[in-house]
Design a protein around this motif. Sequence first.
Motif, mmCIF file in Angstrom:
data_model
loop_
_atom_site.group_PDB
_atom_site.id
_atom_site.type_symbol
_atom_site.label_atom_id
_atom_site.label_comp_id
_atom_site.label_asym_id
_atom_site.label_seq_id
_atom_site.Cartn_x
_atom_site.Cartn_y
_atom_site.Cartn_z
ATOM 1 N N ASP A 196 0.805 -1.215 0.000
ATOM 2 C CA ASP A 196 0.000 0.000 0.000
ATOM 3 C C ASP A 196 0.841 1.269 0.000
ATOM 4 N N GLY A 197 2.096 1.145 -0.413
ATOM 5 C CA GLY A 197 2.972 2.310 -0.421
ATOM 6 C C GLY A 197 3.815 2.444 0.824
ATOM 7 N N THR A 198 3.541 1.621 1.853
ATOM 8 C CA THR A 198 4.373 1.619 3.047
ATOM 9 C C THR A 198 5.770 1.131 2.671
ATOM 10 N N PRO A 199 6.833 1.798 3.179
ATOM 11 C CA PRO A 199 8.196 1.391 2.807
ATOM 12 C C PRO A 199 8.479 -0.078 3.112
ATOM 13 N N VAL A 200 8.986 -0.776 2.124
ATOM 14 C CA VAL A 200 9.257 -2.209 2.226
ATOM 15 C C VAL A 200 10.668 -2.490 1.717
ATOM 16 N N ILE A 201 11.339 -3.451 2.340
ATOM 17 C CA ILE A 201 12.647 -3.908 1.885
ATOM 18 C C ILE A 201 12.509 -5.332 1.351
ATOM 19 N N THR A 202 13.125 -5.593 0.212
ATOM 20 C CA THR A 202 13.201 -6.945 -0.334
ATOM 21 C C THR A 202 14.669 -7.372 -0.343
ATOM 22 N N THR A 203 14.944 -8.531 0.247
ATOM 23 C CA THR A 203 16.309 -9.057 0.330
ATOM 24 C C THR A 203 16.405 -10.333 -0.497
ATOM 25 N N PHE A 204 17.471 -10.449 -1.286
ATOM 26 C CA PHE A 204 17.628 -11.634 -2.123
ATOM 27 C C PHE A 204 19.105 -11.911 -2.367
ATOM 28 N N VAL A 205 19.391 -13.113 -2.828
ATOM 29 C CA VAL A 205 20.737 -13.480 -3.257
ATOM 30 C C VAL A 205 20.668 -13.954 -4.701
ATOM 31 N N PHE A 206 21.780 -13.784 -5.421
ATOM 32 C CA PHE A 206 21.838 -14.250 -6.812
ATOM 33 C C PHE A 206 23.292 -14.503 -7.187
ATOM 34 N N ARG A 207 23.475 -15.250 -8.269
ATOM 35 C CA ARG A 207 24.813 -15.552 -8.767
ATOM 36 C C ARG A 207 24.968 -15.036 -10.184
ATOM 37 N N VAL A 208 26.192 -14.671 -10.520
ATOM 38 C CA VAL A 208 26.498 -14.313 -11.908
ATOM 39 C C VAL A 208 27.710 -15.110 -12.351
ATOM 40 N N ARG A 209 27.809 -15.346 -13.644
ATOM 41 C CA ARG A 209 28.981 -16.026 -14.176
ATOM 42 C C ARG A 209 30.150 -15.052 -14.222
ATOM 43 N N SER A 210 31.349 -15.595 -14.146
ATOM 44 C CA SER A 210 32.542 -14.760 -14.173
ATOM 45 C C SER A 210 32.903 -14.428 -15.621
ATOM 46 N N VAL A 211 32.086 -13.572 -16.222
ATOM 47 C CA VAL A 211 32.307 -13.132 -17.602
ATOM 48 C C VAL A 211 32.176 -11.614 -17.639
ATOM 49 N N PRO A 212 32.774 -10.937 -18.622
ATOM 50 C CA PRO A 212 32.723 -9.482 -18.683
ATOM 51 C C PRO A 212 31.291 -8.943 -18.681
ATOM 52 N N ALA A 213 31.062 -7.917 -17.880
ATOM 53 C CA ALA A 213 29.804 -7.176 -17.819
ATOM 54 C C ALA A 213 28.634 -7.967 -17.240
ATOM 55 N N ALA A 214 28.894 -9.124 -16.633
ATOM 56 C CA ALA A 214 27.800 -9.936 -16.096
ATOM 57 C C ALA A 214 27.024 -9.181 -15.023
ATOM 58 N N LEU A 215 27.729 -8.562 -14.086
ATOM 59 C CA LEU A 215 27.051 -7.836 -13.012
ATOM 60 C C LEU A 215 26.352 -6.597 -13.550
ATOM 61 N N TYR A 216 26.995 -5.908 -14.467
ATOM 62 C CA TYR A 216 26.406 -4.709 -15.083
ATOM 63 C C TYR A 216 25.065 -5.039 -15.729
ATOM 64 N N LYS A 217 25.027 -6.141 -16.468
ATOM 65 C CA LYS A 217 23.787 -6.533 -17.131
ATOM 66 C C LYS A 217 22.735 -6.987 -16.124
ATOM 67 N N ALA A 218 23.166 -7.727 -15.093
ATOM 68 C CA ALA A 218 22.217 -8.247 -14.108
ATOM 69 C C ALA A 218 21.538 -7.133 -13.334
ATOM 70 N N LEU A 219 22.291 -6.067 -13.057
ATOM 71 C CA LEU A 219 21.741 -4.981 -12.237
ATOM 72 C C LEU A 219 21.186 -3.827 -13.058
ATOM 73 N N GLY A 220 21.337 -3.899 -14.364
ATOM 74 C CA GLY A 220 20.877 -2.800 -15.208
ATOM 75 C C GLY A 220 19.404 -2.478 -15.054
ATOM 76 N N GLY A 221 18.600 -3.523 -14.813
ATOM 77 C CA GLY A 221 17.160 -3.312 -14.693
ATOM 78 C C GLY A 221 16.771 -2.474 -13.490
ATOM 79 N N PHE A 222 17.570 -2.509 -12.429
ATOM 80 C CA PHE A 222 17.266 -1.693 -11.253
ATOM 81 C C PHE A 222 17.487 -0.218 -11.563
ATOM 82 N N ALA A 223 18.520 0.078 -12.347
ATOM 83 C CA ALA A 223 18.791 1.463 -12.734
ATOM 84 C C ALA A 223 17.711 1.986 -13.678
ATOM 85 N N THR A 224 17.391 1.216 -14.711
ATOM 86 C CA THR A 224 16.426 1.691 -15.705
ATOM 87 C C THR A 224 15.016 1.787 -15.153
#
Length: 292
Positions: A196-224
């Motif tokens: 209902d708009g009350t401040p909420v925190i979501t906590t999660f874990v995830f893995r990425v492969r050790s390849v160039p730009a993997a983290l950048y791509k994984a987190l890009g959606g949060f920025a956009t």
Amino acid sequence: MSEATKQAASENVIAFQGVPGAYSDMACRAAMPEMTTLPCASFEDTFAAVTSGRARYAMIPIENSSAGRVADIHHLLPGSGLHIIGEHFQKVEHQLLAPQGATMDSIETVHSHVQALSQCREYTRRQGMKPVVHADTAGAAKEVAELGDPSRAAVASALAGEIYGLQVLDANVQDIPHNTTRFIIMSKEPIDPPHDGTPVITTFVFRVRSVPAALYKALGGFATNGVNITKLESYIIDGSFTVAQFYADIEGHPEDRMVRLALEELSFFSREVKILGVYPANDFRGTVNGDD
């Protein structure tokens, strides 16, 4: 005692790692004063107390404002079988405790948990005290009390001093005045906080492969999608330095459109995304951000 009576009793119990008087004990009493606290020898034992039904909740320290994250916790949380249902911020005021008759001049060694010693590093260095690491702060206070050696002191809470009969040689010895530890409260069952708009925190874990730009791509959606990441920690999990797991806190509910889109993009570019909890944001967050 019947099983029904045992179950009813455990509903009023909150478990923590450490011995009576630990800061986790204080956090339990502050956040849920109506509940009975249950000391446990390790974090694994604390989780087990909840999964076995001996306790309803677990109070787990996750990070400190001056010493950083609590060691091993991020590795243990995904496999705990529990869900984060709340958070608590506990101001940490370290006391220099010693047996009756000890003086500042008599103290040679100071005993405490590695986190507490880290939070008082400058103080103990100025005093010329040699740090000795223990499993927890209150356990160090208990041992110092049992030994009764005037050359030994402990860094622990005022509550630990009261419980174990130690005198306060010096108060508030932490290096940073606003020293605060963030705790998470865990339960066997998840909660579904109001959407209902009350401040909420979501906590999660995830893995990425050790390849160039993997983290950048994984987190890009949060920025956009304009989703704020308030915490992001990485650690190696397979011992070969090729796979990193990340622990993250974000502002927002998974049912929020922007959060849902960001998590979908994360899932596309990473693997094993696991939500550990969705829970109300503590009011302390607004206070430190100057919104009070």
